[in-house]
Design a protein around this motif. Structure first.
Motif, PDB file in Angstrom:
ATOM      1  N   TRP A  71       0.837  -1.214   0.000  1.00 29.56           N
ATOM      2  CA  TRP A  71       0.000   0.000   0.000  1.00 29.56           C
ATOM      3  C   TRP A  71       0.869   1.262   0.000  1.00 29.56           C
ATOM      4  CZ3 TRP A  71      -0.084   3.813   3.750  1.00 29.56           C
ATOM      5  CH2 TRP A  71      -1.129   4.749   3.701  1.00 29.56           C
ATOM      6  N   HIS A 245      -5.517  -1.975  -2.846  1.00 34.36           N
ATOM      7  CA  HIS A 245      -6.161  -1.148  -1.827  1.00 34.36           C
ATOM      8  C   HIS A 245      -5.778   0.318  -2.007  1.00 34.36           C
ATOM      9  CE1 HIS A 245      -6.876  -0.359   2.749  1.00 34.36           C
ATOM     10  NE2 HIS A 245      -7.805   0.188   1.989  1.00 34.36           N
ATOM     11  N   LEU A 248      -7.701   1.724  -4.940  1.00 28.26           N
ATOM     12  CA  LEU A 248      -9.096   1.940  -4.567  1.00 28.26           C
ATOM     13  C   LEU A 248      -9.249   3.234  -3.774  1.00 28.26           C
ATOM     14  CD1 LEU A 248     -12.072   1.163  -4.066  1.00 28.26           C
ATOM     15  CD2 LEU A 248     -11.262  -0.316  -2.198  1.00 28.26           C
ATOM     16  N   GLU A 249      -8.392   3.441  -2.793  1.00 25.34           N
ATOM     17  CA  GLU A 249      -8.463   4.662  -1.990  1.00 25.34           C
ATOM     18  C   GLU A 249      -8.237   5.907  -2.835  1.00 25.34           C
ATOM     19  OE1 GLU A 249      -7.087   3.167   2.464  1.00 25.34           O
ATOM     20  OE2 GLU A 249      -5.673   4.274   1.206  1.00 25.34           O
ATOM     21  N   ALA A 252     -11.295   6.617  -5.016  1.00 30.54           N
ATOM     22  CA  ALA A 252     -12.416   7.152  -4.234  1.00 30.54           C
ATOM     23  C   ALA A 252     -12.177   8.613  -3.869  1.00 30.54           C
ATOM     24  CB  ALA A 252     -12.611   6.305  -2.977  1.00 30.54           C
ATOM     25  N   LEU A 276     -16.525   1.692  -8.021  1.00 30.81           N
ATOM     26  CA  LEU A 276     -15.841   1.643  -6.727  1.00 30.81           C
ATOM     27  C   LEU A 276     -16.313   0.444  -5.902  1.00 30.81           C
ATOM     28  CD1 LEU A 276     -15.912   5.446  -5.858  1.00 30.81           C
ATOM     29  CD2 LEU A 276     -13.869   4.086  -6.383  1.00 30.81           C
ATOM     30  N   ALA A 277     -17.598   0.151  -5.979  1.00 32.99           N
ATOM     31  CA  ALA A 277     -18.134  -1.010  -5.257  1.00 32.99           C
ATOM     32  C   ALA A 277     -17.483  -2.297  -5.748  1.00 32.99           C
ATOM     33  CB  ALA A 277     -19.647  -1.082  -5.420  1.00 32.99           C
ATOM     34  N   MET A 279     -14.611  -2.609  -7.205  1.00 35.62           N
ATOM     35  CA  MET A 279     -13.203  -2.596  -6.789  1.00 35.62           C
ATOM     36  C   MET A 279     -13.061  -3.042  -5.340  1.00 35.62           C
ATOM     37  SD  MET A 279     -12.317   1.025  -8.647  1.00 35.62           S
ATOM     38  CE  MET A 279     -10.696   1.291  -7.946  1.00 35.62           C
ATOM     39  N   SER A 280     -13.946  -2.549  -4.478  1.00 35.83           N
ATOM     40  CA  SER A 280     -13.866  -2.909  -3.065  1.00 35.83           C
ATOM     41  C   SER A 280     -14.122  -4.393  -2.856  1.00 35.83           C
ATOM     42  CB  SER A 280     -14.845  -2.076  -2.244  1.00 35.83           C
ATOM     43  OG  SER A 280     -16.188  -2.470  -2.473  1.00 35.83           O
ATOM     44  N   VAL A 283     -10.919  -6.284  -3.879  1.00 37.72           N
ATOM     45  CA  VAL A 283      -9.857  -6.151  -2.881  1.00 37.72           C
ATOM     46  C   VAL A 283     -10.146  -7.025  -1.667  1.00 37.72           C
ATOM     47  CG1 VAL A 283      -8.741  -4.558  -1.254  1.00 37.72           C
ATOM     48  CG2 VAL A 283      -9.187  -3.827  -3.607  1.00 37.72           C
ATOM     49  N   GLU A 284     -11.360  -6.949  -1.174  1.00 38.27           N
ATOM     50  CA  GLU A 284     -11.690  -7.700   0.041  1.00 38.27           C
ATOM     51  C   GLU A 284     -11.689  -9.210  -0.213  1.00 38.27           C
ATOM     52  OE1 GLU A 284     -12.010  -7.945   4.003  1.00 38.27           O
ATOM     53  OE2 GLU A 284     -11.715  -6.122   2.825  1.00 38.27           O
ATOM     54  N   VAL A 322      -8.292  -3.865 -10.505  1.00 43.12           N
ATOM     55  CA  VAL A 322      -8.649  -2.699  -9.692  1.00 43.12           C
ATOM     56  C   VAL A 322      -7.900  -1.465 -10.169  1.00 43.12           C
ATOM     57  CG1 VAL A 322      -8.453  -1.700  -7.376  1.00 43.12           C
ATOM     58  CG2 VAL A 322      -9.387  -4.001  -7.671  1.00 43.12           C
TER      59      VAL A 322
END
Length: 375
Positions: A71, A245, A248-249, A252, A276-277, A279-280, A283-284, A322
């Motif tokens: 990150w 991650h 994604l941040e 956003a 964005l959804a 992508m999240s 990642v998760e 992502v």
């Protein structure tokens, strides 16, 4: 230990790695500050046994640390991961003398390790080295060229994969850069992870003391598959979850800040929200699979091998997808260097082709699922 290790790694990533990441990428320079900070915090000993001054950590610890560092700065994270792999393979069968000479300094961040396994001729099949190796007058004599040696020219310990003993299997022999005939060639010109100095190591009739072999003669193949492979695959998956991650941040934040003349933000657009959804979720999902794979590997469960392979594939492909979506959300600004998204996009291209490549892993997974031998 996972919570403490992850917290420390995140602190270093926030305070040292991320502020330097852009400069390291643009100047393509080695991330010495980040590695020094990790050493001072004790993280250089993450996989070194406590008896040798390390943390005695697990693959779960490594996964979370590598995610935090990925990150912050992918270049630093890869150098850290290869150090962890190098110390893990040495530590798996280190003699007392090797532990004193190599592991104790490495745990304090005073001796950086890496791996010298890859060769241009063997490609993704790094476990089948072609380098010339022989025994002569009580020494191993090595000649040839190792490719893509991360931290090349900067590390102090280079476990080299060869077949020098003539025994079935392979040998891991630790080469130090002070030995006559050891050299480094070229510059790293990859599109991403620009600071990791992944260059060639040249060996010109290098005489290595027999005491530098890790374990017994012929132990190299088991060290590759039992120690190096799970360590590298879990760590690389962690680095790529971290890259994803970060992207994604950044996407956003850009969506919230980008405002149209009407006052509407990019974040108000439904397509952006849905992107964005997705992508999240990616990642998760990759993170959860990685942590389950690391847990199973630490526990020695029979399901660990396929899970570790799946985690590497899932994390590296999540990072690629992502960061690709983040580029689209960022638009023209993401295509320029005004946002760090393009750096994340470039850094995410490497994971799928790092050996074992995702295609090779898919082949192995298919064989496991159908009960066929891997080789």
């Amino acid at each position: 230990m996972s919570g403490t290790t992850a917290t420390t790694a995140r602190e270093v990533a926030e305070e040292v790695l991320r502020p330097k990441a852009q400069e390291i990428d643009r100047k393509r320079r080695y991330p010495k500050e980040g590695l020094a900070a990790l050493g001072k915090k004790g993280l250089a000993g993450i996989l070194i046994p406590a008896a040798q001054g390390g943390l005695g950590g697990t693959l779960s610890d490594l996964a979370q640390a590598c995610e935090a560092l990925g990150w912050g700065c992918a270049s630093t994270a890869m150098c850290f991961l290869m150090h962890a792999c190098g110390t893990a393979v040495i530590g798996a069968k280190a003699t007392a003398e090797q532990a004193d000479a190599w592991l104790k300094p490495a745990a304090k961040g005073k001796a950086l390790a890496t791996l010298a396994f890859s060769e241009r001729g063997s490609g993704a099949h790094f476990y089948a080295p072609e380098i010339s190796a022989a025994t002569k007058n009580g020494s191993f004599v090595l000649s040839g060229r190792k490719s893509f040696v991360t931290s090349g020219g900067h590390a102090a310990l280079y476990p080299v994969l060869v077949n020098a003993s003539g025994e079935p299997g392979l040998d891991v022999i630790v080469v130090t850069p002070d030995l006559p005939g050891v050299g480094f060639d070229g510059t790293w010109d990859g599109i991403g992870m620009a600071g990791n100095s992944s260059i060639a190591m040249t060996l010109d009739d290098v005489k290595v003391p027999r005491a530098n072999i890790v374990g017994a003669e012929g132990d190299g193949q088991s060290l590759v598959f039992d120690v190096v492979a799970p360590t590298f695959l879990i760590g690389l998956a962690g680095v790529n979850v971290g890259i994803a991650h970060a992207a994604l941040e950044e996407a956003a934040e850009h969506a919230k800040a980008r405002r149209y003349p009407t006052g509407q933000t990019l974040a108000d657009v439904q397509a952006i929200q849905m992107g964005l959804a997705d992508m999240s979720i990616a990642v998760e999902a990759a993170r959860r699979l990685l942590r389950e794979a690391a847990r199973a590997a630490d526990a020695g469960e029979a399901t660990a091998l396929p899970l570790v392979m799946q985690a590497k594939i899932a994390a590296t492909e999540a990072a690629a997808s992502v960061t690709e979506r983040a580029m689209r959300i960022g638009g023209g600004q993401a295509y320029s260097r005004s946002l760090p998204i393009e750096r994340h996009w470039r850094d995410a291209r490497a994971g799928a082709v790092m050996a074992p490549t995702n295609d090779v892993l898919r082949e192995w997974l298919g064989k496991i699922l159908t009960g066929l031998p891997l080789f």
